[in-house]
Design a protein around this motif. Structure first.
Motif, mmCIF file in Angstrom:
data_model
loop_
_atom_site.group_PDB
_atom_site.id
_atom_site.type_symbol
_atom_site.label_atom_id
_atom_site.label_comp_id
_atom_site.label_asym_id
_atom_site.label_seq_id
_atom_site.Cartn_x
_atom_site.Cartn_y
_atom_site.Cartn_z
ATOM 1 N N SER A 1 -25.604 -14.445 13.887
ATOM 2 C CA SER A 1 -26.170 -15.537 14.247
ATOM 3 C C SER A 1 -27.567 -15.868 13.718
ATOM 4 O O SER A 1 -27.940 -16.924 13.470
ATOM 5 N N GLU A 2 -28.219 -14.682 13.476
ATOM 6 C CA GLU A 2 -29.397 -14.883 12.774
ATOM 7 C C GLU A 2 -29.494 -15.264 11.410
ATOM 8 O O GLU A 2 -30.014 -16.063 10.926
ATOM 9 N N GLN B 1 -27.047 -17.246 10.177
ATOM 10 C CA GLN B 1 -26.695 -18.559 10.397
ATOM 11 C C GLN B 1 -28.015 -19.339 10.604
ATOM 12 O O GLN B 1 -28.157 -20.341 10.052
ATOM 13 N N LEU B 2 -28.923 -19.013 11.409
ATOM 14 C CA LEU B 2 -30.182 -19.613 11.875
ATOM 15 C C LEU B 2 -30.923 -19.839 10.652
ATOM 16 O O LEU B 2 -31.814 -20.613 10.279
ATOM 17 N N GLY C 1 -23.686 -26.202 19.513
ATOM 18 C CA GLY C 1 -24.721 -25.386 18.793
ATOM 19 C C GLY C 1 -26.067 -25.711 19.134
ATOM 20 O O GLY C 1 -26.841 -25.159 18.336
ATOM 21 N N GLN D 1 -28.755 -23.031 19.189
ATOM 22 C CA GLN D 1 -29.187 -22.590 18.019
ATOM 23 C C GLN D 1 -30.403 -23.386 17.283
ATOM 24 O O GLN D 1 -31.181 -23.110 16.912
ATOM 25 N N ARG E 1 -33.624 -22.783 19.156
ATOM 26 C CA ARG E 1 -34.106 -21.677 18.321
ATOM 27 C C ARG E 1 -34.970 -22.044 17.271
ATOM 28 O O ARG E 1 -35.863 -21.652 16.868
#
Length: 132
Positions: free
Chosen positions: A53-54, A56-57, A83, A86, A89
């Motif tokens: 996930s990180e 991707q971010l 999404g 995300q 974030r």
């Protein structure tokens, strides 16, 4: 696995056609990295999922930084779709205000989340004069 998606947002079959349980997700994640699901504990697999996930971010952040660089600091980041958690974030990371498409779309409260999940189609419907 990281506990951020609502089950109703997951509209497609899993990649292997099997159940969408935590155990099923662990099995798919393990195969992605050439491991067996039994090799790590649940907390360790959750950490692997958070790592993906990180990553991707970070990719999204790099691209957004290029686009947002010349924009005024008060220009918000609008998140839509499944999404958008995300993108929230991302906005925090970029120190920009986050606007959830679900909060600004002119639709009944009962369908705002759904309309946001299919934001492009919702936008076209609104442009065509349909009410959501």
């Amino acid at each position: 696995m990281v506990g951020v998606l609502d089950e109703k947002d997951d509209r497609h079959a899993s990649a292997d056609g099997k159940e969408k349980t935590v155990d099923g997700s662990i099995a798919r994640l393990a195969r992605m990295i050439g491991r067996d699901a039994a090799e790590l504990t649940l907390p360790e697999w959750r950490e692997v999922a958070r790592w993906f996930s990180e990553q991707q971010l970070r990719k999204i952040h790099d691209a957004a930084s290029l686009v947002a660089g010349p924009m005024a600091r008060d220009v918000p980041i609008v998140g839509a779709g499944t999404g958008r958690w995300q993108i929230r974030r991302l906005a925090k990371r970029m120190q920009r205000r986050f606007v959830d498409f679900a909060e600004i779309i002119p639709a009944d409260d009962a369908v705002r989340g759904e309309a946001s999940s299919v934001a492009p189609a919702s936008a076209v419907a609104l442009l065509a004069g349909f009410q959501l």
